[in-house]
Motif scaffolding. Structure first.
Motif, mmCIF file in Angstrom:
data_model
loop_
_atom_site.group_PDB
_atom_site.id
_atom_site.type_symbol
_atom_site.label_atom_id
_atom_site.label_comp_id
_atom_site.label_asym_id
_atom_site.label_seq_id
_atom_site.Cartn_x
_atom_site.Cartn_y
_atom_site.Cartn_z
ATOM 1 N N GLY A 170 0.814 -1.215 0.000
ATOM 2 C CA GLY A 170 0.000 0.000 0.000
ATOM 3 C C GLY A 170 0.843 1.259 0.000
ATOM 4 N N VAL B 52 2.599 1.513 -3.594
ATOM 5 C CA VAL B 52 1.686 1.923 -4.671
ATOM 6 C C VAL B 52 1.172 3.339 -4.424
ATOM 7 C CG1 VAL B 52 -0.549 1.412 -5.734
ATOM 8 C CG2 VAL B 52 1.063 -0.425 -5.293
ATOM 9 N N THR C 244 -5.006 -0.618 -2.097
ATOM 10 C CA THR C 244 -3.993 -1.634 -2.362
ATOM 11 C C THR C 244 -3.640 -2.384 -1.080
ATOM 12 O OG1 THR C 244 -3.082 -0.277 -4.130
ATOM 13 C CG2 THR C 244 -1.684 -2.024 -3.270
ATOM 14 N N SER D 70 -4.503 -6.343 -0.993
ATOM 15 C CA SER D 70 -3.362 -7.258 -0.930
ATOM 16 C C SER D 70 -3.324 -8.000 0.400
ATOM 17 C CB SER D 70 -2.050 -6.499 -1.166
ATOM 18 O OG SER D 70 -1.849 -5.533 -0.167
#
Length: 116
Positions: free
Chosen positions: A41, A44, A65, A69
């Motif tokens: 996270g 990104v 993200t 994930s």
């Protein structure tokens, strides 16, 4: 050669993070799921900010993200852990059965059936 006495080390007194009455250190896959989620996270989110220069969008993309994930890694890790645990339990039962029949007539019968 002298060793200095120190306080006894007791590993059982370690206190972990307790959430809803459970120690999260004892939950399989918890640590890795969150570490991968957090690092993904952040990575990104930073890349999104560098590419667009929009902080709000980068925050939303980074958190999304992290969330996705973490969930994806958690479910795949727990699935593999459960599958492995099932196989270990089957193997343990087979080993107990083998130890029970070792040296008896039943073992000889079973070996004869395997050879045939």
């Amino acid at each position: 050669m002298s060793t200095q006495p120190g306080p006894p080390i007791d590993n059982d007194e370690r206190k972990g993070l307790i959430i809803f009455g459970r120690d999260v250190q004892q939950i399989p896959c918890f640590r890795n799921s969150f570490l991968y989620g957090i690092s993904g996270g952040i990575g990104v989110g930073i890349l999104t900010f560098l590419g667009t220069s929009r902080a709000k969008l980068a925050t939303h993309v980074g958190f999304s993200t992290f969330f996705c994930s973490t969930l994806i890694y958690w479910f795949t890790c727990r699935y593999n852990w459960s599958k492995q645990r099932f196989h270990y339990n089957k193997l343990q039962a087979a080993m107990k059965q083998h130890a029970l029949y070792e040296g008896t007539e039943k073992e000889k019968e079973m070996q004869n059936l395997e050879e045939a």
